[in-house]
Write a protein that holds these residues in place. Sequence first.
Motif, PDB file in Angstrom:
ATOM      1  N   ARG A  46      26.333  75.662  29.514  1.00  0.00           N
ATOM      2  CA  ARG A  46      25.684  76.159  28.293  1.00  0.00           C
ATOM      3  C   ARG A  46      25.927  77.663  28.150  1.00  0.00           C
ATOM      4  NH1 ARG A  46      20.133  76.666  28.173  1.00  0.00           N
ATOM      5  NH2 ARG A  46      20.560  78.028  29.949  1.00  0.00           N
ATOM      6  N   CYS A  50      29.413  78.363  27.058  1.00  0.00           N
ATOM      7  CA  CYS A  50      29.644  78.026  25.644  1.00  0.00           C
ATOM      8  C   CYS A  50      28.983  79.035  24.705  1.00  0.00           C
ATOM      9  CB  CYS A  50      29.138  76.617  25.339  1.00  0.00           C
ATOM     10  SG  CYS A  50      30.051  75.350  26.222  1.00  0.00           S
ATOM     11  N   ASP A  51      27.967  79.710  25.178  1.00  0.00           N
ATOM     12  CA  ASP A  51      27.346  80.794  24.427  1.00  0.00           C
ATOM     13  C   ASP A  51      28.276  82.010  24.378  1.00  0.00           C
ATOM     14  OD1 ASP A  51      24.945  80.439  23.175  1.00  0.00           O
ATOM     15  OD2 ASP A  51      23.704  80.975  24.894  1.00  0.00           O
ATOM     16  N   GLY A 108      30.134  77.119  21.515  1.00  0.00           N
ATOM     17  CA  GLY A 108      28.934  76.288  21.399  1.00  0.00           C
ATOM     18  C   GLY A 108      28.529  76.038  19.955  1.00  0.00           C
ATOM     19  N   HIS A 109      29.071  76.841  19.035  1.00  0.00           N
ATOM     20  CA  HIS A 109      28.730  76.662  17.624  1.00  0.00           C
ATOM     21  C   HIS A 109      29.630  75.638  16.941  1.00  0.00           C
ATOM     22  CE1 HIS A 109      26.186  80.569  17.212  1.00  0.00           C
ATOM     23  NE2 HIS A 109      26.036  79.987  18.379  1.00  0.00           N
TER      24      HIS A 109
END
Lengths: 409, 404
Positions: free
Chosen positions: B265, B268-269, B279-280
Amino acid sequence: MTIEFQLTARQQETREAIRGLAKNVIRPQSLSWDRNSGIPEEFLLKLTMLASSMGSGLALTQGVRGAGEDGPKDPTKKSTAHVNTSIASEEMAWGDAALPLCLPGPGLGGPPVRASGTTEQKERFFGIFKDYSNGLRWGAYALTEPGAGSDVAGIRTSCRKDGKHWVLNGRKCYITNGAKASWNVVFATIDPALGRAGHRAFVVEKGTPGFSVGRLEEKMGLRASETAELVFEECRVPEENLLGGEERYVSKEGFMTAMKTFDSTRPLVASMAIGIGRAAYEYARDFVKENYSLARHTPRYAQIAERLARTGRGLEAARAVTWRAAWLADEGKENAKEASICKAMAGQAAIRACIEAIEICGAEGTISEDHQLLEKWFRDIKVYDIFEGTGQIQRIVISKRLLTDLKSF
Amino acid sequence: MISFDPSEDQKLMQQSAEQFAKVLLRPKMRELEKARGVPEDVRRQAHELGLGLVALPEAVGGAGLGMTTAVLLEEEIAWGDPAAAFGFGGPGAMGFALLELATTEQAKALLEPFTADGGHARFGAVAWGEKKSPEGRDGLATVATKEAAGWKLDGEKAYVTSADRADTFVVFAQVDPSKGWEGVGAFVVKKGTPGLTVKERKTTLGLDIASFGGLTLDGVKVTDGDRLAGGKDFLGSTIRFFAKQALLVAARAVGLSRAAFETTRDYCDARRAFGKPIGHFQAVAFTLADRAMDVEAARALVWRAAWAWDGGVGENEALKRTGWAVSFALEAAMRCGDDGVQLHGGSGFVRDYPVEKFMRDAKQLQLCALTAEQADQLAAAIELGRPVDPALVLPSPTSQNTFI
């Protein structure tokens, strides 16, 4: 506190009571309700009276009673309303998938009125459910439109102020109990260009001039539950029916009213899905017990056991996260992510269970004269991964709470 | 009353385990992997935290804190390094083996050295696995033959955790070949007993901090007192032993899943492509959402199974919930490891990032104690109201071998 999965004595009693009712009274009528596209009002009235005689713990009288209430302000005073409702909903849906949706009461219209309504509005709109001696009553929640499903911000039903009235124009679709409801919570926009900030929520009462019911849908499943189209043509709604009053809409509150509903209803809907999935799972398990030769040397035994275990654990996983989401709500803690997690997991686990149940029973499972319940559950369950936010929408909600600054895709 | 809130005591222990994992284990993860073991100072600290004997009752020298506390701590430690717990000193799987299969006196005497000072330097081990099934019958190929004074053990054992570190083994062997799985017994064998050879340590895909090896037993003589003589239903006790050990492994799988999910996570940020964080993109975010669900659900199932052991709801209920929790948590860990590497792209494949280790460890964890398939067979048998079939549930060359 401590980690605890033991239900309270009262919760156990309630569960046993509904379980007995589901098995002996509800399940035997389930198929005829499906075929006749409705549950007789006399039965719903009896059930409602029984529920109130058993106390509010039964969580039956208003269908979603408890859900949607604001979390307790005093952290030392814990509520168990959401967990209770989850337990009750699972048992009832086990008996019949459509029944929880057919129960009289404010239904999904309850949470927004409770969360955003003025004191006067709450008294007025909830007051009608106190006494059913002149007939049963329902409330409903009208958000979806032909052109705006998951993208609720895109609704086009318009509203404009005209004197002491608001004038609504547009159509709503797929509204549970929308036709029989005494009132619908209807979402409209003062200007689509404003997006969420332009949204307004109204309580539109039956008989309001310009409001009519369009068609009633023929559905794949949940056929006993009414799904209506609502039509608003220069529909004049008194200004005192604007939910929460004008000042409520200075900020983006309008849209939040729509969304707030879901954090408390998702665990409830997840529980219903689990109840249906469990019904199918238990049916398949018992079918296997009775019909298969299960000696170890039958290679099929291990395969069937594996399928059953996967189905069972999927449902149990969904139940565990659902209880957690409900428990968080009872604790007055933020649960938007968890509510979406349980809804997404339960929908999928239950669909899986209904599909596997038929598969496990083999060709026999699709014969609707003998195994009508199996094929009914297969039809009923699908929508549980669609309404109250599709599995995909749940993942969007979850994603936004996992990633930094993710506003939209 | 349903509650997902650990007690104050549990929270305190959880916090110290979390701190230990964050400050010591995670930063040293690669170093420990290279060293293929946990250094003495880290083992000493783990020992001081009381890991390893948490769930064992006080009657046999344990902390008596129950399975619920144990799974809370195992998750935290595994978050730091999923392999670490396999390299700490202590009785290892021998703890539950003794609890379930030995008399209280036997268990107490054998576990005592692990609680004493210097306990962190000792290892126990369980020798269950074998590479080949016996010809023409169920059960184990290793045989225990009754002699005038005691027993003689002959056979080859494989997939033994801490084989070359342990000073005490619980060795499973066939006592009565005519009885198949019902005819298995267990014996305590000390390191250095004549006829006992510890085989070369194996190099493994993951969890290489653990030392996986085997034993050769060539006429190893033990006394009658070395035979574990706990409860009457030896097979039932054996299944309980595997179930409890598997539940600890499942808790480690939850820690691993969370670690893999969180690092992915965060990646991906931070990682940007096509002008925004990856992440978007929905394909990435939805994968993360699915893995977040895995972590939540696996943890809840593990808690509920642990609670079932502690809460006195009956053995069958506890076994069934353990079966569900183990299979779900193991598969979830593999998904978290796999998707973790996937979302890192090429970076996931190189060892600068931790996630490739999580993926390797996940696969290895899936082959410790009970596999998901075995756990499923356990749960299903109870759901179907049938006796648990050892041929389907216990690790063996014909079901699946696992590391114990």
